[in-house]
Scaffold this motif. Structure first.
Motif, PDB file in Angstrom:
ATOM      1  N   SER A   6     -22.220 -32.945 -33.582  1.00  0.00           N
ATOM      2  CA  SER A   6     -22.074 -34.463 -34.700  1.00  0.00           C
ATOM      3  C   SER A   6     -22.729 -33.607 -36.151  1.00  0.00           C
ATOM      4  CB  SER A   6     -24.231 -34.301 -34.895  1.00  0.00           C
ATOM      5  OG  SER A   6     -25.095 -33.961 -34.520  1.00  0.00           O
ATOM      6  N   ASP A   7     -22.707 -31.958 -35.661  1.00  0.00           N
ATOM      7  CA  ASP A   7     -22.913 -30.953 -37.057  1.00  0.00           C
ATOM      8  C   ASP A   7     -21.255 -30.687 -37.619  1.00  0.00           C
ATOM      9  OD1 ASP A   7     -25.850 -31.089 -37.623  1.00  0.00           O
ATOM     10  OD2 ASP A   7     -25.900 -29.739 -36.483  1.00  0.00           O
ATOM     11  N   ARG A   8     -20.634 -30.840 -37.374  1.00  0.00           N
ATOM     12  CA  ARG A   8     -19.022 -30.357 -37.424  1.00  0.00           C
ATOM     13  C   ARG A   8     -18.941 -30.704 -38.988  1.00  0.00           C
ATOM     14  NH1 ARG A   8     -19.197 -35.171 -34.688  1.00  0.00           N
ATOM     15  NH2 ARG A   8     -17.521 -37.127 -35.618  1.00  0.00           N
ATOM     16  N   HIS A   9     -19.409 -31.545 -39.646  1.00  0.00           N
ATOM     17  CA  HIS A   9     -18.961 -31.658 -40.751  1.00  0.00           C
ATOM     18  C   HIS A   9     -19.347 -30.823 -42.013  1.00  0.00           C
ATOM     19  CE1 HIS A   9     -19.052 -36.032 -38.386  1.00  0.00           C
ATOM     20  NE2 HIS A   9     -18.129 -35.884 -39.373  1.00  0.00           N
ATOM     21  N   VAL A  10     -20.302 -29.921 -40.811  1.00  0.00           N
ATOM     22  CA  VAL A  10     -20.491 -28.719 -42.229  1.00  0.00           C
ATOM     23  C   VAL A  10     -20.336 -27.445 -41.875  1.00  0.00           C
ATOM     24  CG1 VAL A  10     -22.973 -30.121 -43.214  1.00  0.00           C
ATOM     25  CG2 VAL A  10     -22.389 -28.782 -41.285  1.00  0.00           C
ATOM     26  N   LEU A  11     -19.940 -27.021 -39.858  1.00  0.00           N
ATOM     27  CA  LEU A  11     -19.819 -26.481 -38.954  1.00  0.00           C
ATOM     28  C   LEU A  11     -18.355 -26.196 -39.273  1.00  0.00           C
ATOM     29  CD1 LEU A  11     -21.993 -26.211 -36.266  1.00  0.00           C
ATOM     30  CD2 LEU A  11     -21.831 -24.705 -38.405  1.00  0.00           C
ATOM     31  N   LEU A  12     -17.795 -26.596 -39.295  1.00  0.00           N
ATOM     32  CA  LEU A  12     -16.203 -26.669 -39.362  1.00  0.00           C
ATOM     33  C   LEU A  12     -15.699 -26.303 -40.706  1.00  0.00           C
ATOM     34  CD1 LEU A  12     -14.971 -29.448 -37.120  1.00  0.00           C
ATOM     35  CD2 LEU A  12     -14.563 -26.662 -36.728  1.00  0.00           C
ATOM     36  N   PRO A  13     -15.931 -26.584 -41.900  1.00  0.00           N
ATOM     37  CA  PRO A  13     -15.252 -26.465 -43.511  1.00  0.00           C
ATOM     38  C   PRO A  13     -16.032 -24.930 -43.659  1.00  0.00           C
ATOM     39  CG  PRO A  13     -16.782 -29.110 -43.374  1.00  0.00           C
ATOM     40  CD  PRO A  13     -16.516 -28.294 -42.083  1.00  0.00           C
ATOM     41  N   GLN A  14     -17.329 -24.249 -43.202  1.00  0.00           N
ATOM     42  CA  GLN A  14     -17.950 -23.616 -43.718  1.00  0.00           C
ATOM     43  C   GLN A  14     -17.045 -22.070 -42.512  1.00  0.00           C
ATOM     44  OE1 GLN A  14     -21.125 -22.437 -45.619  1.00  0.00           O
ATOM     45  NE2 GLN A  14     -20.184 -20.882 -45.171  1.00  0.00           N
ATOM     46  N   LEU A  15     -16.492 -22.377 -41.406  1.00  0.00           N
ATOM     47  CA  LEU A  15     -15.607 -21.900 -41.198  1.00  0.00           C
ATOM     48  C   LEU A  15     -14.214 -21.066 -42.115  1.00  0.00           C
ATOM     49  CD1 LEU A  15     -15.220 -20.115 -38.233  1.00  0.00           C
ATOM     50  CD2 LEU A  15     -14.312 -22.143 -37.618  1.00  0.00           C
ATOM     51  N   LEU A  16     -13.416 -22.161 -42.181  1.00  0.00           N
ATOM     52  CA  LEU A  16     -12.519 -21.794 -43.283  1.00  0.00           C
ATOM     53  C   LEU A  16     -12.817 -21.138 -44.756  1.00  0.00           C
ATOM     54  CD1 LEU A  16     -10.386 -25.292 -42.633  1.00  0.00           C
ATOM     55  CD2 LEU A  16     -10.363 -23.205 -41.900  1.00  0.00           C
ATOM     56  N   GLU A  17     -14.360 -21.109 -44.748  1.00  0.00           N
ATOM     57  CA  GLU A  17     -15.039 -20.574 -46.389  1.00  0.00           C
ATOM     58  C   GLU A  17     -14.561 -18.568 -46.029  1.00  0.00           C
ATOM     59  OE1 GLU A  17     -18.918 -20.443 -48.962  1.00  0.00           O
ATOM     60  OE2 GLU A  17     -17.630 -22.945 -48.308  1.00  0.00           O
ATOM     61  N   MET A  18     -15.289 -18.750 -44.245  1.00  0.00           N
ATOM     62  CA  MET A  18     -15.242 -17.459 -43.998  1.00  0.00           C
ATOM     63  C   MET A  18     -14.294 -16.497 -43.983  1.00  0.00           C
ATOM     64  SD  MET A  18     -17.237 -17.691 -40.252  1.00  0.00           S
ATOM     65  CE  MET A  18     -17.160 -15.640 -40.508  1.00  0.00           C
ATOM     66  N   VAL A  19     -13.126 -17.298 -44.425  1.00  0.00           N
ATOM     67  CA  VAL A  19     -11.523 -16.355 -44.830  1.00  0.00           C
ATOM     68  C   VAL A  19     -11.282 -16.779 -46.371  1.00  0.00           C
ATOM     69  CG1 VAL A  19     -11.323 -16.360 -42.265  1.00  0.00           C
ATOM     70  CG2 VAL A  19     -10.006 -17.906 -43.283  1.00  0.00           C
ATOM     71  N   GLU A  20     -11.511 -17.765 -46.711  1.00  0.00           N
ATOM     72  CA  GLU A  20     -11.574 -17.545 -48.043  1.00  0.00           C
ATOM     73  C   GLU A  20     -12.154 -17.308 -48.854  1.00  0.00           C
ATOM     74  OE1 GLU A  20      -9.998 -22.794 -47.277  1.00  0.00           O
ATOM     75  OE2 GLU A  20     -12.098 -22.328 -47.790  1.00  0.00           O
ATOM     76  N   GLN A  21     -13.675 -17.516 -48.681  1.00  0.00           N
ATOM     77  CA  GLN A  21     -14.874 -16.405 -49.253  1.00  0.00           C
ATOM     78  C   GLN A  21     -14.849 -15.505 -48.646  1.00  0.00           C
ATOM     79  OE1 GLN A  21     -16.412 -18.535 -52.863  1.00  0.00           O
ATOM     80  NE2 GLN A  21     -15.055 -20.800 -51.293  1.00  0.00           N
ATOM     81  N   PRO A  22     -14.812 -14.629 -48.340  1.00  0.00           N
ATOM     82  CA  PRO A  22     -15.157 -13.334 -47.391  1.00  0.00           C
ATOM     83  C   PRO A  22     -16.556 -12.491 -48.887  1.00  0.00           C
ATOM     84  CG  PRO A  22     -13.167 -12.593 -48.086  1.00  0.00           C
ATOM     85  CD  PRO A  22     -13.293 -14.242 -48.345  1.00  0.00           C
ATOM     86  N   ALA A  23     -17.565 -11.823 -48.543  1.00  0.00           N
ATOM     87  CA  ALA A  23     -18.560 -12.181 -49.618  1.00  0.00           C
ATOM     88  C   ALA A  23     -19.419 -10.487 -49.011  1.00  0.00           C
ATOM     89  CB  ALA A  23     -19.446 -13.217 -49.948  1.00  0.00           C
ATOM     90  N   ALA A  24     -18.916 -10.199 -47.761  1.00  0.00           N
ATOM     91  CA  ALA A  24     -19.782  -9.002 -47.231  1.00  0.00           C
ATOM     92  C   ALA A  24     -20.008  -7.380 -48.518  1.00  0.00           C
ATOM     93  CB  ALA A  24     -19.560  -8.401 -45.975  1.00  0.00           C
ATOM     94  N   SER A  25     -21.128  -7.353 -48.778  1.00  0.00           N
ATOM     95  CA  SER A  25     -21.295  -6.152 -49.717  1.00  0.00           C
ATOM     96  C   SER A  25     -20.524  -4.916 -48.813  1.00  0.00           C
ATOM     97  CB  SER A  25     -22.719  -6.028 -50.393  1.00  0.00           C
ATOM     98  OG  SER A  25     -23.154  -5.727 -48.932  1.00  0.00           O
TER      99      SER A  25
END
Length: 417
Positions: free
Chosen positions: A85-104
Motif C-alpha cells: 500500500s506504500d508503493r505510491h511513495v516508495l517507487l517514486p523515491q526509488l527513481l529519485e535515488m538515481v535522478e537526484q543522488p545527494a550523498a555528501s
C-alpha cells in the motif's frame, strides 16, 4: 508494459518488491579505479533529493521498508521491499535515488572506509584470498578480474569527486524497473514517463582480457587449513550450452548428495567442505570448484578433485546421476519463484541479459531432452583449461604446486592437448 518497466503479480500478502537495474557493473570500473561502481552504489543510500543520509535512512525505516544497493560484475541494482500500500511513495523515491543522488563528500568517504574495512576482513579469510587469486589467473587486470568491492590500493586512491562525476550516468537509457505489487496503472504510467526521461547512453563494459598462460597461484597464510580452488572460464549466459553447464554444477556441487561431497568428504574423508559454483556473466562465466582441507591432506584432496575433473571429460554420467541433477535443478527453480521478490529478481536477470521473459520456464522444458552424452560434450568444450589457486600454510602450498604441475602435465585429455 514496456522494456523499461515490468510489472508482476504480487506474492502473498500486501508486500511490494522492486528492482531498478542499471548497466553499471564493476566490469566497467576504469583502470586503476576498481571498486568505483560499488562505491557509487553504496553512496546512493546516503542521500537523495532533499534528504541527507540520516533523514533518508529514517524515512525508509518509517515506511517499514528495506533498501539495498550493490554493484555486481555486469549491473548495478537497487533493491527495495516494503508494504504494497506504500508503493505510491516508495517507487517514486526509488527513481529519485538515481535522478537526484545527494550523498555528501563526507558520506562518500565514510562509505569508502566501510568498504576498506570489509576488504580488510576478507584478507583474513583464506577462501576469499584464494578466490581473488583465481580471478587474477582467469581474467587478469581486465573486467571480472577483481571483486566488485575493488582492492585496498584502488579504494585508497578513490575520492568523493570520483563518485560525484559518475552520478549523471545513473539516469541511463538502458535502465529498467521490475515491480512485484498490486497493479496500479496511473503509478505505472508515471514511472514509465520518468524512465523515458533518462538520457545517458552507456558505453558498456569492455570484453575480458584473454586468459594468461599461468595456471597456478599461491597465497601463503598462517592458518590450520588449506583452501584450493580450480576455475574454468566458460560461456556467456546466453549460450546454448549454459543449461548443460548448470546441470554439471548441480551434479558436482549442490547439496550433500552431490558428487564432490560424496566422493571427497564422505568416501575419502579428505575435505572439510567442497562444492562447485557457476556465476553466470555477460561473457566468460567463471565455473569454480572449491575445497578446504587440512594442510597435510591438500595433495590428496587435489588429486581426488582432478580425478573428478578427468571423469567428467572421459565418462558420461550414470542415468541415476543425471536424473538426480535434473530433479535438483527443478527444485531450485520451484523454490526460487515462491515470493514476489524472487520473481522480480528472476525477471530482472532475464531483462538484464536480454533473455526472454520466460527464460527459466523454457529451460525447464528443455531439461528432459538433455542426455548424459550431451553433458560430457559440454564438459569437453568448456572445462579443458583449468586454473588453480590456493591459500594456506606455505609448506602445504609448495607441495600442492609440485603435485599440480606433475598431474596437469599428464591428465589433460587428448581434446585439450
Amino acid at each position: 508494459m514496456s522494456a523499461r518497466l515490468r510489472w508482476l503479480e504480487p506474492g502473498f500478502g500486501d508486500v511490494m518488491a522492486a528492482r531498478l537495474v542499471l548497466p553499471l557493473g564493476s566490469a566497467a570500473d576504469p583502470p586503476g579505479q576498481a571498486g568505483l561502481h560499488q562505491l557509487l552504489a553504496g553512496s546512493l543510500t546516503r542521500g537523495c533529493g532533499n534528504h541527507d543520509a540520516r533523514s533518508f535512512a529514517e524515512w525508509i525505516e518509517n515506511q517499514g521498508a528495506s533498501l539495498r544497493c550493490e554493484a555486481g560484475d555486469d549491473h548495478l541494482q537497487i533493491m527495495l521491499k516494503g508494504v504494497g500500500s506504500d508503493r505510491h511513495v516508495l517507487l517514486p523515491q526509488l527513481l529519485e535515488m538515481v535522478e537526484q543522488p545527494a550523498a555528501s563528500g563526507e558520506q562518500i568517504e565514510l562509505e569508502r572506509d566501510l568498504n576498506l574495512q570489509t576488504l580488510q576482513r576478507l584478507e583474513e579469510d583464506p577462501f576469499s584470498r584464494a578466490q581473488d587469486r583465481l580471478r587474477q589467473l582467469m581474467f587478469g587486470d581486465g573486467p571480472y578480474g577483481h571483486d566488485p568491492l575493488g582492492t585496498t590500493a584502488s579504494l585508497q586512491q578513490l575520492g568523493s569527486q570520483d563518485v560525484v562525476t559518475q552520478r549523471p550516468r545513473l539516469a541511463n537509457r538502458q535502465a529498467f524497473l521490475v515491480v512485484s505489487a498490486a497493479q496500479d496503472q496511473a503509478l505505472a504510467d508515471d514511472l514509465e514517463q520518468r524512465l523515458q526521461r533518462f538520457t545517458h547512453d552507456s558505453a558498456g563494459a569492455p570484453d575480458p582480457l584473454p586468459q594468461g598462460d599461468r595456471s597456478w597461484s599461491a597465497d601463503p597464510l598462517d592458518t590450520e587449513q588449506t583452501v584450493l580452488m580450480v576455475g574454468f572460464r566458460s560461456l556467456p549466459v546466453q549460450h546454448a550450452d549454459a543449461l548443460g553447464l548448470r546441470l554439471l554444477q548441480v551434479h558436482l556441487g549442490l547439496g550433500m548428495s552431490c558428487r564432490l561431497f560424496l566422493r571427497l568428504r564422505e568416501e575419502l574423508g579428505l575435505v572439510y567442505d567442497v562444492g562447485a559454483e557457476l556465476a553466470m556473466r555477460r561473457t566468460d562465466s567463471p565455473f569454480i570448484w572449491h575445497l578446504s582441507t587440512s594442510a597435510d591432506q591438500a595433495c590428496g584432496a587435489l588429486e581426488a578433485l582432478l580425478d573428478e575433473w578427468q571423469r567428467l571429460l572421459d565418462e558420461t554420467l550414470a542415468e541415476s546421476q543425471l536424473e538426480l541433477a535434473k530433479a535438483k535443478l527443478r527444485g531450485q527453480e520451484a523454490m526460487g519463484r515462491q515470493t514476489g521478490a524472487q520473481r522480480a529478481e528472476r525477471q530482472a536477470f532475464c531483462q538484464a541479459y536480454g533473455l526472454p521473459s520466460d527464460f527459466h520456464a523454457q529451460a525447464m522444458n528443455q531439461l528432459e531432452a538433455i542426455s548424459a552424452m550431451q553433458l560430457q560434450q559440454v564438459a569437453q568444450r568448456w572445462l579443458q583449461q583449468p586454473c588453480l589457486s590456493g591459500s594456506g600454510p606455505a609448506a602445504s602450498l609448495h607441495r600442492v604446486e609440485q603435485h599440480w604441475q606433475q598431474r596437469l602435465s599428464r591428465c589433460l585429455s587428448p581434446a585439450g592437448q
